[in-house]
Design a protein around this motif. Structure first.
Motif, PDB file in Angstrom:
ATOM      1  N   ILE A 103       0.856  -1.195   0.000  1.00  0.00           N
ATOM      2  CA  ILE A 103       0.000   0.000   0.000  1.00  0.00           C
ATOM      3  C   ILE A 103       0.882   1.232   0.000  1.00  0.00           C
ATOM      4  CG2 ILE A 103      -1.718   1.300   1.299  1.00  0.00           C
ATOM      5  CD1 ILE A 103      -2.715  -1.366   2.433  1.00  0.00           C
ATOM      6  N   ASN A 104       0.697   2.068  -0.978  1.00  0.00           N
ATOM      7  CA  ASN A 104       1.434   3.331  -1.070  1.00  0.00           C
ATOM      8  C   ASN A 104       0.634   4.294  -1.929  1.00  0.00           C
ATOM      9  OD1 ASN A 104       2.544   3.226  -3.990  1.00  0.00           O
ATOM     10  ND2 ASN A 104       3.181   1.241  -3.163  1.00  0.00           N
ATOM     11  N   SER A 105       1.107   5.507  -2.052  1.00  0.00           N
ATOM     12  CA  SER A 105       0.339   6.537  -2.765  1.00  0.00           C
ATOM     13  C   SER A 105       0.250   6.288  -4.269  1.00  0.00           C
ATOM     14  CB  SER A 105       0.957   7.917  -2.518  1.00  0.00           C
ATOM     15  OG  SER A 105       0.802   8.277  -1.167  1.00  0.00           O
ATOM     16  N   SER A 106       1.094   5.416  -4.782  1.00  0.00           N
ATOM     17  CA  SER A 106       1.022   5.081  -6.206  1.00  0.00           C
ATOM     18  C   SER A 106       0.038   3.950  -6.479  1.00  0.00           C
ATOM     19  CB  SER A 106       2.408   4.686  -6.734  1.00  0.00           C
ATOM     20  OG  SER A 106       3.290   5.794  -6.708  1.00  0.00           O
ATOM     21  N   THR A 107      -0.213   3.103  -5.479  1.00  0.00           N
ATOM     22  CA  THR A 107      -1.176   2.011  -5.673  1.00  0.00           C
ATOM     23  C   THR A 107      -2.586   2.427  -5.255  1.00  0.00           C
ATOM     24  OG1 THR A 107      -0.647   1.057  -3.501  1.00  0.00           O
ATOM     25  CG2 THR A 107       0.548   0.200  -5.405  1.00  0.00           C
ATOM     26  N   ILE A 108      -2.744   3.682  -4.857  1.00  0.00           N
ATOM     27  CA  ILE A 108      -4.078   4.219  -4.573  1.00  0.00           C
ATOM     28  C   ILE A 108      -4.486   5.094  -5.748  1.00  0.00           C
ATOM     29  CG2 ILE A 108      -5.449   5.678  -3.047  1.00  0.00           C
ATOM     30  CD1 ILE A 108      -3.545   4.868  -0.795  1.00  0.00           C
ATOM     31  N   LEU A 109      -5.410   4.589  -6.539  1.00  0.00           N
ATOM     32  CA  LEU A 109      -5.915   5.326  -7.689  1.00  0.00           C
ATOM     33  C   LEU A 109      -7.075   6.214  -7.256  1.00  0.00           C
ATOM     34  CD1 LEU A 109      -5.905   2.349 -10.233  1.00  0.00           C
ATOM     35  CD2 LEU A 109      -4.054   3.958  -9.718  1.00  0.00           C
TER      36      LEU A 109
END
Length: 382
Positions: free
Chosen positions: A155-161
């Motif tokens: 989980i990171n800001s790139s895997t949160i669309l």
């Protein structure tokens, strides 16, 4: 290998269809690059209509292959039609190509909005809403899914669309693992894996992961939202920096001035305390997703219809919902829920009002939209 992914043969998409949709994996169609490989935009016929897709094409040069592909397909297939989780249209495993086809979210990922050359893109209010809906998604994967739960591990800001309303959509399940519910409190032996800046230090200490490792990653994202800083930038990790300033009462020193001007001190203290609790050294002391939701849940919103002709809605916290609309007045209690459910509730409200509105036969007068922060915006037409 596709045939070995049991029970989801109906989700297979032919390689030819994907080639057509992405113009033969044209470089012009690349919309992202990651550890899995390139992501291509395209259009694919699905359920009788053309939809926009994001095709993630496995590239083995990054060191990943069958295992990661199977994990993501397995995780997403068990989360089909689940709010807050990326919608998998299907997958392809043919002629050496491994492709996962998801719905295309054109707003990109959260990392694009944390900060930028012109300052933070999202208001404090939007950031709080994103946090609440992220907690909902985490609660979903950590709950009972066919007698199993999922540890995401990346989980990171790139895997949160972000969807069209800028609500968070959790993606990137290639490192995820499914664990029987009865083992939820156990440490699952695992190598240290994930994205720099978001990896739980306790993984190395205890030799494995728990679902609380995902909570650590969430804590990092919360501090990104609070401070307007990325988890790893200028060769510095945000998590230890944020912990240091929180413990010393100087967190304001690392918060972007534009965000600091927007937030009330009481709310900042509460939100930062939640973020800090997610980063506790001992995973057992970290809250779970349900506890996080209880701390930040946005209260119900009651809307009063003040004009039937233009269906103008006003926030009215001191009234309650009526089972039957009395003549000349109406109220509607709306729980702020993401991923389309609230939109459906508002459609129901309009249908209900239509029988009372003087201009019910003229749909052009029903002018409304949903603002980016999730609140309804209705344009008067009188």
């Amino acid at each position: 290998m596709a045939s070995s992914i049991a029970g989801i043969a109906h989700l297979q998409i032919s390689l030819q269809k994907i080639l057509t949709a992405t113009n033969n994996f044209s470089d012009k169609n690349i919309i992202g690059k990651g550890g899995f490989g390139n992501v291509y935009r395209g259009k694919l016929e699905h359920d009788g209509k053309m939809i926009k897709i994001a095709a993630r094409r496995l590239d083995r040069k990054y060191g990943y292959g069958d295992v990661e592909f199977r994990k993501e397909v397995s995780a997403l297939s068990s989360l089909q039609d689940t709010g807050g989780i990326v919608s998998m249209i299907g997958f392809c495993d043919e002629k050496g190509e491994k492709v996962i086809v998801n719905q295309h979210y054109r707003k990109g990922s959260l990392v694009m909005y944390i900060n930028g050359p012109n300052g933070p893109s999202f208001t404090w209010k939007q950031r709080l809403t994103i946090a609440e809906y992220l907690f909902m998604a985490i609660l979903t994967i950590h709950s009972d899914i066919g007698k199993e739960y999922i540890i995401h591990r990346n989980i990171n800001s790139s895997t949160i669309l972000l969807d069209d309303h800028r609500w968070p959509i959790l993606s990137g399940f290639e490192f995820s693992i499914k664990i029987p519910m009865e083992q939820k409190k156990r440490v699952i032996l695992s190598e240290v894996i994930g994205t720099k800046g978001y990896i739980d230090p306790a993984i190395e200490k205890y030799g494995g992961v728990t679902y609380k490792s995902d909570i650590y990653s969430v804590g990092v994202i919360l501090f990104e939202l609070i401070c307007g800083r990325k988890a790893f930038e200028e060769n510095r990790l945000l998590a230890p920096l944020a912990k240091f300033h929180y413990e010393n009462g100087t967190l304001k020193d690392i918060i972007h001035p534009d965000l600091l001007d927007q937030v009330e001190p009481k709310l900042l203290n509460k939100f930062s305390q939640i973020a800090y609790s997610c980063l506790e050294d001992d995973p057992a002391l970290r809250p779970d997703a349900e506890e996080l939701l209880e701390q930040v849940v946005i209260p119900d919103l009651v809307l009063k219809v003040s004009c039937f002709r233009c269906v103008r809605l006003e926030e009215s916290p001191d009234v309650t919902i009526n089972d039957r609309l009395p003549e000349g007045t109406a109220v509607w209690q709306w729980r702020r829920t993401p991923y389309g459910r609230a939109m459906g509730e508002f459609d129901s409200l309009l249908s209900l009002l239509a029988s009372y509105a003087p201009d019910r036969d003229n749909p052009d007068n029903w002018k409304w939209s949903m603002a980016s922060d999730g609140l309804f915006k209705v344009n008067p037409c009188c």
